[in-house]
Design a protein around this motif. Structure first.
Motif, PDB file in Angstrom:
ATOM      1  N   SER A  73      48.229  35.972  39.772  1.00 35.25           N
ATOM      2  CA  SER A  73      47.326  34.969  39.993  1.00 35.25           C
ATOM      3  C   SER A  73      47.107  34.803  41.541  1.00 35.25           C
ATOM      4  O   SER A  73      45.967  34.544  41.725  1.00 35.25           O
ATOM      5  CB  SER A  73      47.905  33.793  39.411  1.00 35.25           C
ATOM      6  OG  SER A  73      48.424  33.571  38.055  1.00 35.25           O
ATOM      7  N   GLY A  77      43.637  35.495  42.986  1.00 36.62           N
ATOM      8  CA  GLY A  77      43.119  34.041  43.376  1.00 36.62           C
ATOM      9  C   GLY A  77      42.719  33.849  44.569  1.00 36.62           C
ATOM     10  O   GLY A  77      41.838  33.111  45.094  1.00 36.62           O
ATOM     11  N   ALA A  80      39.553  35.568  45.775  1.00 36.61           N
ATOM     12  CA  ALA A  80      38.296  34.947  44.943  1.00 36.61           C
ATOM     13  C   ALA A  80      38.226  33.370  45.884  1.00 36.61           C
ATOM     14  O   ALA A  80      37.135  33.091  45.752  1.00 36.61           O
ATOM     15  CB  ALA A  80      38.994  34.390  43.451  1.00 36.61           C
ATOM     16  N   ARG A  96      31.694  30.863  40.380  1.00 40.43           N
ATOM     17  CA  ARG A  96      32.648  29.829  40.381  1.00 40.43           C
ATOM     18  C   ARG A  96      32.534  29.181  38.956  1.00 40.43           C
ATOM     19  O   ARG A  96      33.774  28.472  38.557  1.00 40.43           O
ATOM     20  CB  ARG A  96      32.207  28.883  41.519  1.00 40.43           C
ATOM     21  CG  ARG A  96      32.579  29.244  42.778  1.00 40.43           C
ATOM     22  CD  ARG A  96      32.281  28.286  43.799  1.00 40.43           C
ATOM     23  NE  ARG A  96      32.906  26.845  43.915  1.00 40.43           N
ATOM     24  CZ  ARG A  96      32.875  26.021  44.485  1.00 40.43           C
ATOM     25  NH1 ARG A  96      32.238  25.985  45.629  1.00 40.43           N
ATOM     26  NH2 ARG A  96      33.250  24.941  44.356  1.00 40.43           N
ATOM     27  N   THR A  99      34.810  31.028  36.535  1.00 39.94           N
ATOM     28  CA  THR A  99      36.347  31.013  36.884  1.00 39.94           C
ATOM     29  C   THR A  99      36.773  29.535  36.059  1.00 39.94           C
ATOM     30  O   THR A  99      38.057  29.603  36.139  1.00 39.94           O
ATOM     31  CB  THR A  99      36.695  31.019  38.323  1.00 39.94           C
ATOM     32  OG1 THR A  99      35.881  29.773  39.040  1.00 39.94           O
ATOM     33  CG2 THR A  99      36.218  32.340  38.904  1.00 39.94           C
ATOM     34  N   ILE A 145      44.281  32.081  37.738  1.00 37.46           N
ATOM     35  CA  ILE A 145      43.250  32.476  38.980  1.00 37.46           C
ATOM     36  C   ILE A 145      42.502  31.284  39.535  1.00 37.46           C
ATOM     37  O   ILE A 145      42.639  31.256  40.785  1.00 37.46           O
ATOM     38  CB  ILE A 145      42.359  33.525  38.495  1.00 37.46           C
ATOM     39  CG1 ILE A 145      43.167  34.799  38.233  1.00 37.46           C
ATOM     40  CG2 ILE A 145      41.203  34.066  39.449  1.00 37.46           C
ATOM     41  CD1 ILE A 145      42.443  36.131  37.683  1.00 37.46           C
ATOM     42  N   SER A 146      42.014  30.549  38.649  1.00 45.96           N
ATOM     43  CA  SER A 146      40.872  29.571  39.099  1.00 45.96           C
ATOM     44  C   SER A 146      41.873  28.575  39.830  1.00 45.96           C
ATOM     45  O   SER A 146      41.411  27.975  40.731  1.00 45.96           O
ATOM     46  CB  SER A 146      40.131  29.010  38.074  1.00 45.96           C
ATOM     47  OG  SER A 146      40.789  28.705  36.872  1.00 45.96           O
ATOM     48  N   THR A 286      37.341  40.162  43.149  1.00 48.03           N
ATOM     49  CA  THR A 286      36.946  38.713  42.485  1.00 48.03           C
ATOM     50  C   THR A 286      36.160  39.206  41.500  1.00 48.03           C
ATOM     51  O   THR A 286      36.200  38.692  40.249  1.00 48.03           O
ATOM     52  CB  THR A 286      36.181  38.021  43.590  1.00 48.03           C
ATOM     53  OG1 THR A 286      36.838  37.705  44.558  1.00 48.03           O
ATOM     54  CG2 THR A 286      35.732  36.789  42.766  1.00 48.03           C
ATOM     55  N   VAL A 290      36.847  38.434  37.279  1.00 43.41           N
ATOM     56  CA  VAL A 290      35.927  37.698  36.606  1.00 43.41           C
ATOM     57  C   VAL A 290      35.455  38.461  35.477  1.00 43.41           C
ATOM     58  O   VAL A 290      35.473  37.965  34.293  1.00 43.41           O
ATOM     59  CB  VAL A 290      34.724  37.179  37.262  1.00 43.41           C
ATOM     60  CG1 VAL A 290      33.617  36.793  36.515  1.00 43.41           C
ATOM     61  CG2 VAL A 290      34.929  36.224  38.419  1.00 43.41           C
ATOM     62  N   ILE A 294      38.840  37.616  32.816  1.00 40.39           N
ATOM     63  CA  ILE A 294      38.097  36.415  32.462  1.00 40.39           C
ATOM     64  C   ILE A 294      37.226  36.623  31.311  1.00 40.39           C
ATOM     65  O   ILE A 294      37.205  36.066  29.953  1.00 40.39           O
ATOM     66  CB  ILE A 294      37.503  35.424  33.449  1.00 40.39           C
ATOM     67  CG1 ILE A 294      38.921  34.894  34.352  1.00 40.39           C
ATOM     68  CG2 ILE A 294      36.912  34.208  32.712  1.00 40.39           C
ATOM     69  CD1 ILE A 294      38.339  34.037  35.244  1.00 40.39           C
TER      70      ILE A 294
END
Length: 548
Positions: A73, A77, A80, A96, A99, A145-146, A286, A290, A294
């Protein structure tokens, strides 16, 4: 006097609720581990558990997965955080928003999504990671991650960029300026957010269960195994106590690092800079996070839920309505399980909202006495304790306390919404406190001087502020309760199970129809949870929209 009696009654209700439905269950669980059948102190169970190689293998596996999820993460992260919060470019808002997807989805849905990705017919099936520790770690990274990006990025965007620019003008390369100037400045934020991620990863019970409980499992899965398979509640209590120690250590470390984050730096207004050519590496990292970590699992989940041997169709969705799943001797269909989940989540939301509103009002009330201020801080700490205790521990605590005290009550299903309300309560209180804390206490004082009663002050001063956040708080509570699996897996009866429990039950059975139904049910659960949050956020007075 009436106001004091009213606030005293509110505090009594809050403390009674937390004592009966949190302190008693958790305390009963811990006591069972240190007493024998006669009720006398007996620590022999700890000696028996801690002297076996399996116990240390479980502890080590729990630690490895939590560390792996944390490091992954942080690795994705931090880049990102820079791209999404420090730079400006077309499409940044969309990235954004993507995420934030993990915060909407129940953990069971994510677990099923990664089963679809790493499964035989999944896009990454060739890696052979299905139902392995690596799959669990990947799912943990998906969720966190977010969290890293938001916490680190929130600090990063407020750092003064002139220090780094000065270093570059003196001949320092971009990597050297980052490692010598920027990284030391954001390290406290990275440490604090990493501590939170480690806490979440060490309590990722539903992810581990959904992804097949690889290896020897974790402390949480061992609690379930000892309880449900071997009916050894005392050994389960020992493992649950070990898990509590694990979590409390994480909380302590996180609090220390969070304090450093808020006291170590002087910050300014948020600053963003245009995306530069030298930013290709964090941008690539990033975009990979994503797209691959994700988006790919979510899109694969939907695609595999529609795929059959004869092509794409709604076959598995149709089975959710008509079939309980092959290999089951009777039982509810997925549609019935969803109905149960909605009813239970609604009950849990009502309970949670009542307690959360009372708690937020008490904690944000302006007091002049130092003793009362300390009492508010103590209540704030007490209300947050369920967040620092695994939902598995809470569910097991209900099982050995309230259920044991009155088995008829436990079998009636009444305990499930109560346990879910306890799990959701800290998050909902935290969503209400910032709004109510914005109320100027002088407004309440002026209204009281003009003769307004305490009830009218609440309705006219606090009420409009409370209405801003009540919809989102209710949506959050409903969504959390709808997807809750840890405590529910201990308390839900076979005749009245929830959809997350039903999904894991389907995954435990072989057969293409069972797996396809699990995929379809996960899609339905994710959609319903998302709708609950979206509707909750939109439910607010139009007159307050411009000031929210």
């Amino acid at each position: 006097m009436r106001a004091r009696l009213g606030w005293g009654a509110a505090i009594a209700v809050i403390l009674t609720f937390l004592t009966i439905f949190f302190a008693w269950p958790v305390g009963a669980m811990l006591i069972r581990g240190i007493t024998n059948d006669a009720g006398a102190l007996d620590f022999s169970a700890f000696g028996e558990v801690l002297t076996t190689s399996r116990t240390w293998a479980i502890i080590g596996h729990t630690l490895v997965m939590a560390l792996g999820g944390t490091l992954g993460s942080v690795a994705f992260g931090v880049p990102a955080a820079y791209i999404l919060y420090r730079t400006e470019f077309p499409g940044r808002t969309v990235l954004r928003s993507i995420t934030l997807v993990p915060f909407v989805l129940p953990t069971v849905v994510v677990g099923v999504a990664f089963r679809a990705v790493f499964g035989t017919n999944g896009p990454l099936g060739f890696l052979g990671l299905d139902q392995t520790t690596w799959a669990v770690i990947a799912a943990m990274v998906f969720f966190n991650i977010s969290l890293i990006a938001r916490q680190v990025g929130g600090l990063w965007q407020m750092l003064d960029p002139r220090t780094g620019q000065a270093a570059r003008s003196l001949g320092a390369s971009a990597p050297r300026a980052f490692f010598t100037i920027t990284l030391p400045a954001i390290t406290p934020a990275i440490g604090a957010s990493a501590g939170l991620v480690f806490l979440y990863c060490s309590t990722a019970y539903s992810l581990v269960r959904t992804l097949g409980t690889p290896g020897v499992g974790t402390l949480e899965t061992e609690v379930f195994r000892q309880t449900q398979t071997f009916l050894d509640l005392r050994t389960a209590a020992v493992f649950s106590a070990l898990q509590v120690v694990f979590v409390l250590t994480s909380v302590w470390m996180t609090q220390r690092l969070s304090h450093r984050t808020t006291t170590a730096l002087r910050l300014q207004q948020p600053v963003r800079q245009p995306l530069a050519r030298t930013d290709w590496f964090p941008l690539a990292v990033t975009l990979f996070a994503v797209v691959v970590i994700i988006l790919l699992p979510m899109l694969t989940l939907v695609e595999r839920s529609l795929a059959t041997d004869t092509g794409y169709s709604l076959h598995y969705y149709h089975l959710l309505i008509t079939s309980p799943g092959s290999g089951f001797a009777g039982g509810a269909t997925a549609a019935q399980a969803l109905e149960h989940s909605l009813k239970i989540a609604l009950d849990a939301t009502i309970i949670c909202m009542v307690m959360a509103i009372l708690t937020a009002l008490v904690i944000t009330r302006h007091v002049r006495s130092r003793a009362l201020a300390r009492a508010q801080q103590a209540l704030d700490t007490f209300i947050m304790m369920p967040m620092g205790v695994s939902s598995v521990t809470i569910g097991f605590g209900f099982l050995v306390s309230i259920h044991a005290f009155n088995p008829a009550l436990g079998q009636s299903g009444v305990l499930v919404p109560l346990a879910q309300a306890v799990v959701a309560l800290p998050l909902v209180v935290r969503s209400l406190i910032p709004i109510l804390a914005a109320v100027d206490p002088r407004q309440r004082h002026a209204a009281a001087v003009l003769g307004a009663s305490p009830t009218r002050i609440l309705a006219t001063i606090d009420g409009p502020y409370l209405l801003r956040a009540i919809g989102l708080a209710a949506g959050l509570s409903f969504s959390v309760s709808l997807g809750e699996f840890g405590a529910t897996s201990f308390l839900a009866s076979p005749e009245y199970q929830t959809l997350p429990v039903y999904i894991v039950r389907l995954l435990s059975r072989p057969g293409a129809d069972n797996f396809g139904m699990a995929l379809a049910a996960a899609v339905v659960l994710g959609i319903v949870a998302s709708i609950a949050l979206i509707l909750g956020e939109r439910i607010r007075p139009r007159t307050l929209g411009s000031t929210s």
